[in-house]
Write an enzyme that holds these catalytic residues in place. Structure first.
Site: not given
Ligand code: PLP
Length: 386
Positions: A71, A199-200, A237, A325
């Site tokens: 993401g 985001s997977a 890749t 985060c």
């Molecule tokens: N955007 C949102 C709203 C999210 O909740 C997150 C992950 O917490 C991200 C972006 C980032 O995604 P990724 O962990 O795949 O980089």
């Protein structure tokens, strides 16, 4: 002690069928998808099949999906890609104050490179006002980026209305749909978005893989330079097992999403009501109705969110304070502050996010443990007068 995992917004456990789908691509089908021999072409075929499944999940065309490392990269790609490709038209971007750091920090980076960014305020429920978007538009605006649902408080934003405004003004619209894709119906044409991040690992897929939807005709610069993978949009890749896993996760989501959303909404509301009934001076953060089916975010006065999380962990319950985060930082959540919560309420915030393996017993366990933990912490607080 049985673990009660309630941090699905931070990451979801990979679905066993996702893992099973990925395994052959970590073993026998290891070929480079650019190779012209059979095991390369088989990998290439699997990538294209996965692309189709993701496109189907969000109502896009197959060739409008580009795989990314997650993401964060999808958000970076959207903002930087559009900004750099369209700066001759104007250098103004509109976003909101409650975006994920992947958008906010990218916007700040672009500010340092001479772009002007408007960070729209939100109301006390975390909603962006579409009229505020309209008012912020200037003749220099090239991009609007507003998330579809907030990862901390679960508020679902009026993207369709913002999409109408963006379309009328001829401005690109990006939405970070990391918390919605696979959980609630998402249709890029109904939303009228030009770019959308996925985001997977938020939809029972693997970590380190995601996708960016790019509407045909959108002008943006490639994110990575190198080989010709992803039709030149994103060199390197391909992460074949990850892509296959994301594809399978998308397919499963399409089958299971509706029933699952209803089940989770019931459990979510039981948890919200139970906390309110059992704990004085607690309040729900985010919109009461326009919220993700799996999100419970509460502020509990006279306790610290971090202490709550640590004490719940001792009881086998995984929850979060603010976003994962930023859970290593003691700064109050930028989302709660933007919604106007006083810092003492923001500090006492706790997020439970439910998912596929959440049961009614899990909710009962939280409702049994949490009041006890709160009472213990409050008894130690000099601010608490019972
Ligand atoms: N955007 C949102 C709203 C999210 O909740 C997150 C992950 O917490 C991200 C972006 C980032 O995604 P990724 O962990 O795949 O980089």
């Amino acid at each position: 002690m049985k673990q009660v995992y309630l941090d699905y917004a931070a990451t979801t456990p990979p679905h066993p069928e996702v893992v099973a789908a990925m395994l052959p691509y970590l073993t026998e089908v290891f070929g480079n998808p650019s190779g012209i021999y059979a095991c390369g072409q088989e990998a290439k075929g699997a990538i294209e099949e996965a692309r189709g499944k993701i496109a189907e999940l969000i109502g896009a065309k197959d060739d409008e999906i580009i795989f990314t490392s997650g993401g964060t990269e999808a958000d970076n790609f959207a903002l930087k890609g559009v900004a750099l490709a369209n700066e001759s038209k104007g250098k103004h971007i509109i976003t909101s104050t409650i975006e994920h750091h992947a958008v906010i920090e990218t916007a700040k980076f672009l500010e340092r490179r001479g772009f002007k960014v408007t960070y729209l305020p939100v109301d006390s429920c975390g909603l962006v006002d579409p009229e505020g978007v309209k008012r912020a538009i200037t003749d220099k605006t090239i991009l609007i980026s507003v998330m579809q649902a907030n990862n901390e408080v679960g508020t679902i934003e009026p993207i369709t209305e913002i999409g109408k405004i963006a379309k009328e003004a001829g401005i690109y619209l990006h939405t970070d749909a990391v918390q919605t894709v696979g959980h609630t119906p998402v249709d890029v044409n109904q939303l009228r978005v030009d770019l959308l991040s996925i985001s997977a690992h938020k939809l029972y897929g693997p970590k380190g893989i995601g996708a960016l939807y790019i509407r045909k005709g959108t002008k943006l610069l490639p994110f990575m330079h190198g080989g010709e993978q992803e039709r030149g949009w994103r060199a390197s890749t391909e992460n074949v097992p990850g892509i296959v896993g994301l594809g399978r996760a998308a397919e499963l989501a399409l089958q299971e999403m509706t029933g699952e959303a209803e089940r989770l909404t019931q459990l979510r509301d039981k948890l919200i009501d139970g906390i309110r009934e059992r704990i004085d001076h607690s309040r729900l953060n985010g919109h009461p109705l326009k919220r993700l089916p799996n999100n419970v975010n509460v502020s509990i006065e006279f306790v610290e969110g971090e202490s709550l999380c640590l004490n719940l962990d001792l009881e086998g319950i995984c929850a979060a304070t603010g976003s994962a985060c930023s859970s290593s930082s003691l700064e109050p959540s930028h989302v709660l502050l933007a919604m106007g919560l006083p810092p003492e309420h923001a500090h006492g915030s706790l997020r439970f996010t439910l998912g596929k393996w959440t049961t009614e017993e899990d909710i009962d366990r939280v409702l049994e443990v949490l009041p006890r933990v709160v009472a213990k912490l409050r008894a130690m607080s000099p601010l608490w007068k019972s």
